[in-house]
Enzyme design. Structure first.
Site, PDB file in Angstrom:
ATOM      1  N   VAL A  74      31.987   3.172  -1.622  1.00 24.85           N
ATOM      2  CA  VAL A  74      32.503   2.202  -2.579  1.00 24.85           C
ATOM      3  C   VAL A  74      32.673   2.921  -3.911  1.00 24.85           C
ATOM      4  CG1 VAL A  74      30.168   1.424  -3.136  1.00 24.85           C
ATOM      5  CG2 VAL A  74      32.100  -0.033  -3.711  1.00 24.85           C
TER       6      VAL A  74
ATOM      7  N   ASP B  77      45.458  15.657   3.474  1.00 24.26           N
ATOM      8  CA  ASP B  77      45.609  14.197   3.421  1.00 24.26           C
ATOM      9  C   ASP B  77      46.470  13.794   2.223  1.00 24.26           C
ATOM     10  OD1 ASP B  77      45.296  11.609   4.315  1.00 24.26           O
ATOM     11  OD2 ASP B  77      43.379  11.295   3.301  1.00 24.26           O
TER      12      ASP B  77
END
Length: 748
Positions: A29, A139
């Site tokens: 998070v 990525d």
């Protein structure tokens, strides 16, 4: 601590205040946080290690190693790593503009090519830097490109799939996102590390100029087929150069794909700076980029703040510890560089003429007038005092550029910055003769923020008097944004309740101030200002809640626009055209600065009058500029005590101006006043009258024009709680006051 939540480890307590959640992933998070020591905002990626398997844990620590290795202006900076038994905290640079995917989705047909070229060049520059360090991202996608609007940059983030590679050796790990992955990764073959990033760059450029991915089908199976066949369609609106670059990157065979060197030298990318980052762009990639003075200053601050001793700080920097010491150092350094950059930008944008005009506006020339002088303003010669300044006020005035109010010779206005002494004493020119005792004075009610109590040294002057009203403490911090230090110093410990409790204030604590300027000086300055324009305004519209909703301006090419306004308005000397409050044009009258509905009354400029309560009850006001205005009227004499009147004068805005009314000539036409001179908007019970001492002016007028005259006064109903009055100027004198007996304009 403020943002500390239950469940977070104690190692972060006291170092960072955790705030709202910015994003969530499978194992992590991201939270907004504030570095306690420096106050800088950062992003904290909180990773729950208990949810990670062996492979994911390996990727996590690989990400940390790679982010420690890459330090570039176009790569999100890693400040600190806090490792605990159950969680890993990555303290990252905070982006303020969202990610590139959301930005692209707002442009259905893509960005214009110039803008796309600017952003794409920065991404290429960052990837080229990584590849030179033998780090492959694997990525690359718009979701992992973050906008930093204040810096004007885009930056790469999320190195979770990054890895070190050796030139000539291939990698085998399949990772990344389907729509952006190269065909060889999807096949599971061994692949050349740099080539997979080149493919992803091609997909990003396609999305920038087209607004959608090149390989995005209804399901993953169809998408995979399109990628393997390398089938995509470039819209015809895309230029040939951009189309060629996309084609060179989206090649099925990795060996045929363009290298980074070929991409950087491609004709379409020429003419754009691949990295607009300069020395002062944050993040700071190395402490070696700082000067020795800056370096020592930061270390000294940290030592004084008990972060660590000097040796520990130097050792942490040299070994790249990525602990709280290095994080604090770089956050402090970046703040210093950011402030330095902003200062340089302001210096470049400030022209010499602007600076000179600013200094001309800044010198205060106001005097205090004791309470006993207010009762006999026209019969008693006014005294001009030398007003010593505190160092804080002197510095603040010079820097913040408030407009001066008379008392200075126009020929010496450009020399004001040099008058940096502790006192200001201005003597009028020798040609200026003191006016007779029956001279006319112009009154204007304004707010001021100074509390000068020095003794007065009398100097006989032909004067213009400006009554100033102190703002209430509740408006103190919002009435002038440009002087927060002075706002905090003034009346420390006072409250509005204390104002109401003070029934009898001594003269020197009077809220009504006066400002003097000789008419000749004002006349000269009017022509000077008219020829050279005026500086920018620093008016604040936050004095009352209703202020911004009821503001009006007068934009007349001729005449004089009357306004009352706050001290921070950029106003010129009385009588100068176009120097009213707000941001009026140089050729127009001053803007009207309204007070809130409960702030309008008839203090008459000098304690008298208690009318104008929020309910609209009419009160009485004594005449303020006529020769016989030295004694109050019976109505005002029977009003509240002096202290109560003083409190009332703080809350009510009085409109009092010297004008002329002679013969059959009206300042406000009875026939047209409601539609031209007085602007109407909402109904009210207020009335406005213009009166004059002496014989009734209605003797020579026909009944039609005098039907609104009562008791030698022109009474007009007003339909808003603040009025705009347009007064004709005397061409000979350039002032509102003429040789005829003075009169008053009251709101009653």
């Amino acid at each position: 601590m403020a943002g500390f939540k239950r469940g977070y480890d104690g190692k972060i307590a006291g170092l960072y205040d955790l705030d709202k959640t910015l994003g969530r992933g499978h194992f992590a998070v991201v939270k907004l946080a504030r570095h306690v020591f420096t106050g800088e905002k950062v992003a904290v990626k909180v990773i729950d290690k208990t949810k990670l398997d062996t492979l994911a844990t390996g990727h996590l620590f690989q990400e940390v190693r790679c982010m420690k290795l890459v330090q570039h202006p176009n790569i999100v900076r890693l400040y600190e790593v806090i490792d605990t038994q159950t969680k890993l905290y990555l303290i990252l640079e905070l982006g303020d503009g969202g990610d590139m995917f959301d930005y692209i989705m707002k442009h259905e047909e893509g960005l214009n090519e110039d803008l796309a070229k600017k952003y794409f060049a920065q991404i290429v520059h960052a990837i080229s830097y990584c590849h030179k360090l033998h780090v492959v991202h694997r990525d690359l996608k718009p979701e992992n490109v973050v906008f930093f609007e204040k810096q004007g940059l885009v930056k790469l983030t999320d190195f979770g799939f990054s890895n070190k590679f050796q030139p000539g050796k291939k990698l085998t790990t399949s990772c990344g996102s389907l729509a952006y992955s190269a065909p060889e990764i999807l096949l599971g073959d061994e692949y050349d590390a740099p080539a997979v990033d080149i493919w992803s760059l091609g997909v990003i450029l396609f999305m920038l100029v087209c607004g959608q991915p090149p390989f995005q089908e209804a399901n993953d199976s169809e998408t995979l087929t399109m990628i393997m066949d390398c089938k995509y369609t470039v819209p015809p609106r895309v230029s040939a150069g951009c189309r060629d670059l996309i084609t060179r990157m989206l090649q099925r065979d990795p060996k045929r794909r363009a290298s980074l060197e070929e991409i950087e030298s491609h004709p379409w990318l020429q003419g754009v700076d691949p990295s607009p980052a300069t020395k002062y762009n944050i993040p700071l990639v190395s402490y070696k980029n700082l000067s020795e003075e800056e370096h020592n200053s930061i270390i000294q601050r940290m030592v004084l703040g008990d972060i660590a001793d000097r040796d520990a700080i130097v050792e942490a920097l040299e070994t790249n510890r990525y602990n709280h010491i290095t994080a604090t150092y770089f956050l402090l350094a970046e703040r210093i560089l950011r402030e330095k950059q902003e200062k340089e930008i302001q210096t470049r944008s400030a022209s010499p003429s602007n600076i000179k005009a600013q200094f001309r506006q800044s010198w205060p020339t106001k005097i205090d007038v004791p309470q006993d002088l207010e009762d006999d303003l026209t019969a008693t010669p006014l005294s001009h005092a030398t007003v010593p300044q505190s160092p804080a006020r002197a510095g603040d005035n010079v820097l913040n550029g408030h407009r001066s109010k008379g008392l200075c010779d126009p020929a010496k206005k450009d020399e004001l910055p040099e008058l940096a002494g502790p006192a200001l004493s201005t003597v009028p020119p020798a040609s200026m003769k003191p006016a007779a005792s029956g001279r006319k004075c112009l009154f204007r009610v304004e707010e001021d923020e100074e509390e000068d109590e020095e003794d007065k040294k009398p100097v006989s002057l032909s004067t213009q008097v400006v009554l100033r009203r102190k703002p209430s403490v509740t408006n103190r911090l919002t009435s002038r944004k440009s002087a927060p230090v002075l706002n905090q110093i003034f009346e420390e410990g006072e409250s509005d309740d204390e104002f109401d409790m003070d029934e009898n204030l001594p003269p020197k604590l009077s809220r009504l101030k006066m400002n003097i300027a000789s008419p000749g000086t004002v006349h000269k300055r009017y022509h000077r200002r008219k020829s050279q324009g005026r500086g920018s305004s620093c008016s604040s519209s936050e004095t009352s809640d209703d202020d911004s909703e009821s503001r009006r301006r007068l934009d007349k090419d001729s005449g004089f626009a009357y306004s009352w306004h706050r001290r921070d308005s950029s106003e010129g000397p009385p009588g100068s055209e176009g120097d009213g409050g707000g941001q009026s044009k140089p050729s127009s009258g001053g803007g009207v600065d309204k007070a809130s509905p409960g702030e309008q009354g008839t203090g008459g400029g000098s304690q008298g009058g208690s009318g104008g309560t929020p309910s609209g009850t009419a009160g009485s006001s004594r005449r303020c500029a006529g020769p016989d205005s030295s004694s109050p009227s019976p109505a005002s004499a029977s009003a509240a005590p002096r202290g109560a009147e003083l409190v009332q004068s703080l809350k009510l805005v009085s409109l009092c101006l010297g004008s002329q009314l002679h013969g059959a000539k009206y300042i406000l036409d009875p026939q047209k006043a409601l539609f031209s001179s007085v602007k109407v908007q909402e109904k009210s019970t207020w009335k406005m009258c213009i009166s004059a001492p002496g014989p009734s002016p209605s003797a020579d007028l026909d009944p039609v024009r005098t039907k609104k005259l009562r008791n030698n006064a022109l009474q007009l109903p007003l339909c808003e709680k603040t009025i705009s009055v347009n007064i004709q100027r005397s061409r000979k004198e350039g002032l509102l006051c003429a040789s005829s007996p003075a009169s008053c304009c009251h709101v009653i």
